[in-house]
Structures are given as structure tokens and as C-alpha cells.
Design a protein around this motif. Structure first.
Motif, PDB file in Angstrom:
ATOM      1  N   LEU A  39       2.888   6.720  15.813  1.00 21.29           N
ATOM      2  CA  LEU A  39       1.398   6.618  16.283  1.00 21.29           C
ATOM      3  C   LEU A  39       0.692   5.486  16.072  1.00 21.29           C
ATOM      4  CD1 LEU A  39       0.301  10.480  15.486  1.00 21.29           C
ATOM      5  CD2 LEU A  39       1.015   9.554  17.556  1.00 21.29           C
ATOM      6  N   PHE A  43      -1.524   3.774  19.093  1.00 25.32           N
ATOM      7  CA  PHE A  43      -3.236   3.834  18.861  1.00 25.32           C
ATOM      8  C   PHE A  43      -3.817   2.568  18.731  1.00 25.32           C
ATOM      9  CE2 PHE A  43      -6.824   3.756  15.836  1.00 25.32           C
ATOM     10  CZ  PHE A  43      -7.578   4.769  16.238  1.00 25.32           C
ATOM     11  N   TRP A  56      -6.952   8.380  23.809  1.00 25.36           N
ATOM     12  CA  TRP A  56      -5.872   8.888  22.389  1.00 25.36           C
ATOM     13  C   TRP A  56      -5.490  10.388  22.625  1.00 25.36           C
ATOM     14  CZ3 TRP A  56      -2.400   7.289  19.339  1.00 25.36           C
ATOM     15  CH2 TRP A  56      -2.174   7.847  18.154  1.00 25.36           C
ATOM     16  N   GLN A  57      -6.523  11.123  22.962  1.00 20.20           N
ATOM     17  CA  GLN A  57      -6.243  12.384  23.023  1.00 20.20           C
ATOM     18  C   GLN A  57      -5.409  12.813  24.123  1.00 20.20           C
ATOM     19  OE1 GLN A  57     -10.216  13.911  23.032  1.00 20.20           O
ATOM     20  NE2 GLN A  57     -10.334  14.253  20.970  1.00 20.20           N
ATOM     21  N   ASN A  60      -1.671  11.822  23.188  1.00 19.74           N
ATOM     22  CA  ASN A  60      -1.033  12.637  22.360  1.00 19.74           C
ATOM     23  C   ASN A  60      -0.622  14.082  23.083  1.00 19.74           C
ATOM     24  OD1 ASN A  60      -1.548  12.467  19.006  1.00 19.74           O
ATOM     25  ND2 ASN A  60      -2.809  10.892  20.212  1.00 19.74           N
ATOM     26  N   ARG A  61      -1.484  14.468  24.128  1.00 18.66           N
ATOM     27  CA  ARG A  61      -0.954  15.731  25.021  1.00 18.66           C
ATOM     28  C   ARG A  61       0.310  15.441  25.781  1.00 18.66           C
ATOM     29  NH1 ARG A  61      -6.648  16.509  24.815  1.00 18.66           N
ATOM     30  NH2 ARG A  61      -7.089  15.129  26.664  1.00 18.66           N
ATOM     31  N   VAL A  64       3.549  14.935  23.268  1.00 17.66           N
ATOM     32  CA  VAL A  64       4.375  16.201  22.763  1.00 17.66           C
ATOM     33  C   VAL A  64       5.030  17.101  23.523  1.00 17.66           C
ATOM     34  CG1 VAL A  64       2.652  16.409  20.857  1.00 17.66           C
ATOM     35  CG2 VAL A  64       1.909  17.472  23.004  1.00 17.66           C
ATOM     36  N   ILE A  71       7.469  12.424  15.371  1.00 15.01           N
ATOM     37  CA  ILE A  71       6.004  11.731  15.418  1.00 15.01           C
ATOM     38  C   ILE A  71       5.680  11.630  14.042  1.00 15.01           C
ATOM     39  CG2 ILE A  71       3.865  11.690  16.191  1.00 15.01           C
ATOM     40  CD1 ILE A  71       4.772  13.629  18.576  1.00 15.01           C
ATOM     41  N   TYR A  75      -3.712  10.596  11.645  1.00 15.67           N
ATOM     42  CA  TYR A  75      -4.841  10.856  12.591  1.00 15.67           C
ATOM     43  C   TYR A  75      -5.285  12.043  12.932  1.00 15.67           C
ATOM     44  CZ  TYR A  75      -3.172   5.917  13.870  1.00 15.67           C
ATOM     45  OH  TYR A  75      -2.965   4.572  13.629  1.00 15.67           O
ATOM     46  N   THR A  78      -6.473  13.972  16.326  1.00 12.51           N
ATOM     47  CA  THR A  78      -5.644  14.476  17.438  1.00 12.51           C
ATOM     48  C   THR A  78      -4.451  15.173  16.696  1.00 12.51           C
ATOM     49  OG1 THR A  78      -4.485  12.135  17.345  1.00 12.51           O
ATOM     50  CG2 THR A  78      -6.039  12.521  18.992  1.00 12.51           C
ATOM     51  N   ARG A  82      -0.719  17.874  18.006  1.00 16.30           N
ATOM     52  CA  ARG A  82       0.612  17.650  17.721  1.00 16.30           C
ATOM     53  C   ARG A  82       0.970  18.873  16.865  1.00 16.30           C
ATOM     54  NH1 ARG A  82      -2.094  13.176  16.475  1.00 16.30           N
ATOM     55  NH2 ARG A  82      -1.723  13.366  14.161  1.00 16.30           N
TER      56      ARG A  82
END
Length: 179
Positions: A39, A43, A56-57, A60-61, A64, A71, A75, A78, A82
């Protein structure tokens, strides 16, 4: 060895900065032949610029969605994204002295260069604020993290490691498993 044979397909590694999340994730990735996502490398933009929260969100979506991944990173903004997709969470619950030592050691090991698990253009550095974050992690972040972990126990396999020796035992046990 394949992650599927161990029931380990979507592994999230969390804990304090300096605990060794990136190192353990790389070792597990090699052992289980699963893609590793650091990450920190996503980031941090060049010159230690933080990625925008909405971006960033969304990132992350996206990460995954795969069937297999490891991972590493805490963080909290978010973390739930995860956690919702993980089948296993490895919690490095190491003493702060271990995390501080490792962070300081890492600073000298990667002096003036960017670590392999870090974003491009972010040479290793060590600031007082970062050391304070590690020092305060047990009081400030750990209760929040453990509360989230307690909420998923029973739905997600949670493995708590309390020392680097525990991590070695985990890796050794996975190495010994028959494929």
C-alpha cells in the motif's frame, strides 16, 4: 506451493509502521506464489505527496477485486474496504521497541534511496513525527485496529503474531505443508 491449497487467497497484513509488514508480505507472496500489493507504493506519490482520499478509496476498491492477493499496510481510512474482501488477516502485534528499531534500521539500510515497497520518488527518511506515530501506536491505533479485528473474527481468519519469531514459525509451517 499455491495459496489455494492452504486456504490463503486474499491476505491482509496489518500492524504498526516498522513491524515488518512489507517483508512478511514479500516472503509470503514468494512462498504462496501470490501477487503482493504494498500500500505504501500506491499511497505515496513522488516527494512524499499523499494521494487524494477519494482516489485512494477507489484504488483500494480496485485492488481487492482479484481472486488472490497479499496486501500489506494499515491505512485506517480504507481498512474496511480491504477487510471486506480478505479471507485471512495477519496482525503483527509487535512491541513498539521492535517497530522503532526496525524503522530506524530501515532508514540506514535504504539511506537516500527509495525502498522497493515504497512509491517512486520517496527516498527513505526518518522524521520525529513518524517515530512518535510508532511510539503512540499501542495507545492510539491499536485499540481501533483490534476492535475492527474483533468484529470480523469468525468470518475471516485472523492470525495474530506477537514477535518476529512468530512470523518465522508461520513461514516455516507453510513451507513444511505438503502440496
Amino acid at each position: 506451493m499455491s495459496g489455494r491449497m492452504n486456504g490463503l487467497n486474499r491476505i491482509l497484513i496489518v500492524g504498526s509502521s516498522g513491524a515488518g509488514k512489507s517483508k512478511l508480505s514479500s516472503q509470503l507472496g514468494e512462498l504462496l506464489n501470490i501477487r503482493v500489493i504494498h500500500l505504501d507504493s500506491l499511497f505515496w506519490l513522488p516527494n512524499w505527496t499523499q494521494r487524494d482520499l477519494e482516489e485512494w478509496q477507489q484504488l483500494n476498491r480496485e485492488i481487492v477485486k482479484g481472486n488472490q492477493w497479499i496486501i500489506d499496510g494499515y491505512y485506517p481510512s480504507t481498512l474496511e474496504i480491504r477487510m471486506q474482501h480478505a479471507d485471512t488477516i495477519i496482525y503483527l502485534n509487535y512491541p513498539r521497541r521492535v517497530c522503532l528499531y526496525r524503522a530506524i534500521k530501515r532508514r540506514f539500510e535504504y539511506r537516500g534511496v527509495t525502498r522497493p515497497d515504497m512509491g517512486e520518488g520517496c527516498p527513505e527518511r526518518l522524521h520525529v513525527e513518524f517515530l512518535q506515530y510508532i511510539w503512540k501506536f499501542p495507545e492510539k491505533e491499536k485499540p481501533l485496529l483490534e476492535d475492527k479485528l474483533n468484529q470480523v473474527v469468525g468470518h475471516i481468519k485472523v492470525i495474530e503474531l506477537n514477535s518476529p519469531k512468530d512470523a518465522k514459525v508461520l513461514l516455516d509451517n507453510l513451507t513444511k505443508q505438503d502440496v
